[in-house]
Design a protein around this motif. Structure first.
Motif, PDB file in Angstrom:
ATOM      1  N   TYR A  19       0.826  -1.119   0.091  1.00 26.97           N
ATOM      2  CA  TYR A  19      -0.023  -0.110  -0.132  1.00 26.97           C
ATOM      3  C   TYR A  19       0.813   1.255   0.021  1.00 26.97           C
ATOM      4  O   TYR A  19       1.743   1.430   0.989  1.00 26.97           O
ATOM      5  N   GLU A  20       0.799   2.074  -0.894  1.00 26.32           N
ATOM      6  CA  GLU A  20       1.422   3.459  -1.085  1.00 26.32           C
ATOM      7  C   GLU A  20       0.702   4.169  -2.056  1.00 26.32           C
ATOM      8  O   GLU A  20       0.853   4.516  -3.295  1.00 26.32           O
ATOM      9  N   PRO A  21      -0.345   4.916  -1.321  1.00 26.99           N
ATOM     10  CA  PRO A  21      -0.959   5.918  -2.190  1.00 26.99           C
ATOM     11  C   PRO A  21       0.022   7.149  -2.864  1.00 26.99           C
ATOM     12  O   PRO A  21       0.902   7.416  -2.059  1.00 26.99           O
ATOM     13  N   GLY A  22      -0.173   7.476  -3.834  1.00 25.90           N
ATOM     14  CA  GLY A  22       0.553   8.464  -4.458  1.00 25.90           C
ATOM     15  C   GLY A  22       1.625   7.813  -5.177  1.00 25.90           C
ATOM     16  O   GLY A  22       2.418   8.477  -6.252  1.00 25.90           O
ATOM     17  N   HIS A  23       1.926   6.502  -5.080  1.00 31.16           N
ATOM     18  CA  HIS A  23       2.859   5.674  -6.022  1.00 31.16           C
ATOM     19  C   HIS A  23       2.344   5.675  -7.514  1.00 31.16           C
ATOM     20  O   HIS A  23       1.189   5.811  -7.645  1.00 31.16           O
ATOM     21  N   PRO A  24       3.207   5.898  -8.650  1.00 33.92           N
ATOM     22  CA  PRO A  24       2.932   5.634  -9.779  1.00 33.92           C
ATOM     23  C   PRO A  24       1.856   4.770 -10.173  1.00 33.92           C
ATOM     24  O   PRO A  24       1.185   4.923 -11.090  1.00 33.92           O
ATOM     25  N   SER A  25       1.987   3.456  -9.651  1.00 29.16           N
ATOM     26  CA  SER A  25       1.372   2.417  -9.943  1.00 29.16           C
ATOM     27  C   SER A  25       0.120   2.091  -9.297  1.00 29.16           C
ATOM     28  O   SER A  25      -0.694   1.159  -9.296  1.00 29.16           O
ATOM     29  N   ALA A  26      -0.241   3.100  -8.087  1.00 31.15           N
ATOM     30  CA  ALA A  26      -1.125   2.864  -6.933  1.00 31.15           C
ATOM     31  C   ALA A  26      -2.709   2.997  -7.731  1.00 31.15           C
ATOM     32  O   ALA A  26      -2.950   3.802  -8.589  1.00 31.15           O
ATOM     33  N   ASN A  27      -3.526   2.041  -7.194  1.00 27.99           N
ATOM     34  CA  ASN A  27      -5.051   2.207  -7.431  1.00 27.99           C
ATOM     35  C   ASN A  27      -5.637   3.025  -6.868  1.00 27.99           C
ATOM     36  O   ASN A  27      -5.121   3.778  -5.916  1.00 27.99           O
ATOM     37  N   ASP A  28      -7.008   3.176  -6.897  1.00 35.20           N
ATOM     38  CA  ASP A  28      -7.825   3.868  -6.170  1.00 35.20           C
ATOM     39  C   ASP A  28      -7.848   3.532  -4.680  1.00 35.20           C
ATOM     40  O   ASP A  28      -8.096   4.635  -3.848  1.00 35.20           O
ATOM     41  N   ASP A  29      -7.728   2.306  -4.361  1.00 33.07           N
ATOM     42  CA  ASP A  29      -7.416   1.988  -2.937  1.00 33.07           C
ATOM     43  C   ASP A  29      -5.982   2.293  -2.348  1.00 33.07           C
ATOM     44  O   ASP A  29      -5.911   2.148  -1.118  1.00 33.07           O
ATOM     45  N   GLY A  30      -5.153   2.641  -3.302  1.00 34.59           N
ATOM     46  CA  GLY A  30      -3.780   2.971  -2.655  1.00 34.59           C
ATOM     47  C   GLY A  30      -2.818   1.986  -2.806  1.00 34.59           C
ATOM     48  O   GLY A  30      -1.572   1.903  -2.263  1.00 34.59           O
ATOM     49  N   PHE A  31      -3.307   0.782  -3.358  1.00 35.40           N
ATOM     50  CA  PHE A  31      -2.537  -0.423  -3.511  1.00 35.40           C
ATOM     51  C   PHE A  31      -1.515  -0.272  -4.783  1.00 35.40           C
ATOM     52  O   PHE A  31      -1.862   0.038  -5.901  1.00 35.40           O
ATOM     53  N   ARG A  32      -0.464  -0.887  -4.547  1.00 39.99           N
ATOM     54  CA  ARG A  32       0.588  -0.723  -5.773  1.00 39.99           C
ATOM     55  C   ARG A  32       0.476  -1.721  -6.672  1.00 39.99           C
ATOM     56  O   ARG A  32       0.338  -3.166  -6.351  1.00 39.99           O
ATOM     57  N   MET A  33       0.090  -1.587  -7.893  1.00 43.38           N
ATOM     58  CA  MET A  33      -0.354  -2.496  -8.846  1.00 43.38           C
ATOM     59  C   MET A  33       0.921  -3.141  -9.421  1.00 43.38           C
ATOM     60  O   MET A  33       0.731  -4.521 -10.028  1.00 43.38           O
ATOM     61  N   ASP A  34       2.182  -2.641  -9.409  1.00 40.19           N
ATOM     62  CA  ASP A  34       3.286  -3.271  -9.735  1.00 40.19           C
ATOM     63  C   ASP A  34       3.619  -4.481  -8.661  1.00 40.19           C
ATOM     64  O   ASP A  34       3.878  -5.508  -9.315  1.00 40.19           O
ATOM     65  N   VAL A  35       3.284  -4.398  -7.647  1.00 43.82           N
ATOM     66  CA  VAL A  35       3.418  -5.410  -6.690  1.00 43.82           C
ATOM     67  C   VAL A  35       2.131  -6.555  -6.782  1.00 43.82           C
ATOM     68  O   VAL A  35       2.529  -7.530  -6.636  1.00 43.82           O
ATOM     69  N   VAL A  36       1.187  -6.108  -7.079  1.00 43.75           N
ATOM     70  CA  VAL A  36      -0.073  -7.107  -7.592  1.00 43.75           C
ATOM     71  C   VAL A  36       0.460  -7.850  -8.487  1.00 43.75           C
ATOM     72  O   VAL A  36       0.243  -9.031  -8.485  1.00 43.75           O
ATOM     73  N   GLU A  37       1.138  -7.402  -9.469  1.00 44.79           N
ATOM     74  CA  GLU A  37       1.613  -8.141 -10.649  1.00 44.79           C
ATOM     75  C   GLU A  37       2.594  -9.253 -10.407  1.00 44.79           C
ATOM     76  O   GLU A  37       2.561 -10.428 -10.812  1.00 44.79           O
ATOM     77  N   LEU A  38       3.476  -8.979  -9.608  1.00 39.72           N
ATOM     78  CA  LEU A  38       4.354  -9.763  -9.012  1.00 39.72           C
ATOM     79  C   LEU A  38       3.659 -10.854  -7.929  1.00 39.72           C
ATOM     80  O   LEU A  38       4.187 -11.993  -8.137  1.00 39.72           O
ATOM     81  N   VAL A  39       2.872 -10.634  -7.225  1.00 38.01           N
ATOM     82  CA  VAL A  39       2.190 -11.567  -6.518  1.00 38.01           C
ATOM     83  C   VAL A  39       1.582 -12.501  -7.272  1.00 38.01           C
ATOM     84  O   VAL A  39       1.503 -13.489  -6.981  1.00 38.01           O
ATOM     85  N   ARG A  40       0.766 -11.948  -8.248  1.00 37.48           N
ATOM     86  CA  ARG A  40       0.129 -12.981  -9.366  1.00 37.48           C
ATOM     87  C   ARG A  40       1.178 -13.969  -9.811  1.00 37.48           C
ATOM     88  O   ARG A  40       0.681 -14.859 -10.038  1.00 37.48           O
TER      89      ARG A  40
END
Length: 499
Positions: A38-59
């Protein structure tokens, strides 16, 4: 060059591949959640503040079940703090990791993150400093559809559908004196039994995990499991195991054989659980949830712990950077969990991001894979169907910590139209020439053969060199007349996929 031969019989089935074996663990500890997930303001963050670059790696990692929110953290946690409008959530002190908790990520947000990663929630309740009623309240908030005070509160908080959490942990490491509210086995067993009975009365289909020993070196190991299960056997479904390994005093040979200790741990816990079951004349079998396991340089953390004397938000804690040797051990431990799938039906690599984790992030910057990422992600992707017991003929060597160890270790899985073999070479200096009889699999070709190794067994992936260590194709793998031949470099982990 050491030589080994492995016989694989399609009929020598241990158990189905358990998808929950590929679970992980997210604790509110250090930067696992904040600036990790979770990092609101990160370039990859979604509306909830979660880093989507991390989501992709977790998947890509392939984690299936996520244990949350602790860990030691849960023993001081008030779940009510983490729901409702974020601006109204209190900041609390977390005694477990001497940090400040903002509660900006809570159950509802984390459940939305889980949907992004296609993962199942395994939720821990605080039985250490709270009790039965708060556990029942959390269960009602999480799982009841609507029409009650707490389920309607969840709906009002923006989550109309229940979370439908199936797996619940009854506290964490309650035998450990480091644990806020730790107890004797007798006291914990009674508390866990009452809590479990009440939760099962609310929902008989819940799967409950009771705390086993925090490690096989605990002075009460074995007796703890016996006492706790004598109280809880009729109410719970799993007993937990936790184990961490590291290289001690330059003894790499023993470290590479760490899976021997994990096997011993599982044997002892299963025997103790079955002993209690026999005493109770029960037909029920208690499974093992190995819900914390990894390489962790705990000794170094304990030696530096005294310097963390400030209350900080998301401090950098336990950010181990892993080596090739660490990745080989992690791959071998996962092979052991697969091989014990008859009784180990759930497991959690601890942890997921930044904190002793396969994934690292930099605030405002990139996310990258540690060396340990690869054996986990590849095994999760390739293992399917049923686990097959290998018959291994290989040289052995003596270790200072675990006695005699095989130079080569292996496990295999087979499905209707594919199979996979996972191998390690523990030899520090020499490659191993391995032949594997796969005739009973009916395999006709190799579709993938990859090896993780390096001339420097202590090579790491870092922010500056994120791809220093990556798996490479094992070009020497060959399949002819049902015989697979392959060369394993020194200190290496290998996976071979067959059709």
């Amino acid at each position: 060059m050491p030589r080994a031969h492995i016989e694989l019989d399609r009929q020598a089935v241990i158990a189905p591949v358990r998808r929950r074996t590929f679970g992980s663990f997210v604790e509110h500890l250090g930067r696992c959640v904040y600036t990790g997930l979770y990092e609101p303001g990160h370039p990859s963050a979604n509306d909830d503040g979660f880093r989507m670059d991390v989501v992709e790696l977790v998947r890509e990692l392939g984690s299936t079940t996520i244990r949350y929110p602790g860990g030691n953290f849960v023993s001081g946690f008030r779940w009510e703090d983490s729901v409702g409008p974020r601006e109204e959530r209190p900041v609390r002190r977390d005694l477990a990791w001497r940090s400040l908790e903002s509660n900006q990520v809570g159950l509802d947000e984390f459940a939305r993150w889980l949907k992004l990663t296609d993962s199942e929630l395994m939720l821990a309740v605080n039985v250490a400093t709270r009790g039965i009623l708060p556990a029942l309240d959390l269960l009602e908030y999480a799982n009841h559809p609507s029409g009650t005070a707490l389920s309607d509160l969840r709906v009002a908080n923006g989550t109309p559908e229940p979370h439908n959490v199936r797996m619940w942990c009854l506290g964490n490491e309650m035998d450990g004196p480091w644990q806020t509210g730790f107890m004797t086995a007798d006291d914990y067993g009674k508390m866990a039994a009452r809590t479990a009975a009440a939760m099962k009365r609310a929902d008989k289909d819940l799967e409950l995990v009771v705390c086993g020993s925090s490690g096989s070196t605990m002075p009460t190991f074995g007796d703890w499991e016996r006492t706790v299960l004598e109280h809880t056997y009729d109410h719970v479904d799993y007993v937990s195991c936790h184990a961490y390994y590291q290289e001690h005093d330059g003894d790499l040979g023993s470290f590479l054989a760490s899976a021997i200790d994990m096997d011993y741990f599982i044997d002892t816990v299963v025997a103790t659980a079955d002993h209690v079951g026999h005493k109770k004349r029960s037909r029920k079998k208690i499974d093992v949830s190995f819900d914390e396991w990894n390489v962790w340089y705990l000794k170094e953390h304990q030696e530096s712990e005294k310097i963390h004397d400030e209350w900080r938000h998301a401090p950098r804690l336990l950010e181990d950077t892993y080596t090739v040797a660490d990745a080989v051990v992690v791959g071998n431990l996962l092979m052991t969990l697969l091989r014990r799938s008859d009784r180990v039906t759930s497991a959690s690599l601890a942890q997921l991001v930044n904190v002793i984790a396969p994934i690292m992030t930099e605030p405002g910057g990139p996310a990258w894979r540690q060396t340990t990422f690869y054996p986990f992600s590849i095994t999760s992707r390739l293992a399917s169907g049923e686990v097959v017991r290998p018959l291994i003929e290989a040289p052995t060597y003596d270790t200072a910590r675990y006695g005699e160890a095989s130079v080569v270790d292996a496990v295999a899985t087979v499905d209707e139209d594919r199979a996979a073999v996972f191998l390690v070479n523990r030899d520090l200096a020499e490659a191993a020439r391995v032949t594997i009889d796969v005739r009973s699999f009916g395999s006709s070709r190799i579709t993938e053969a990859v090896t993780l190794a390096d001339s420097d067994v202590y090579a790491k992936n870092t922010l500056a060199r994120q791809d220093r260590v990556i798996p490479a194709a094992n070009a020497g793998a060959a399949l002819a007349d049902g015989l697979l031949t392959i060369e394993l470099p020194p200190t290496s982990w290998t996976a071979v996929a067959l059709r």
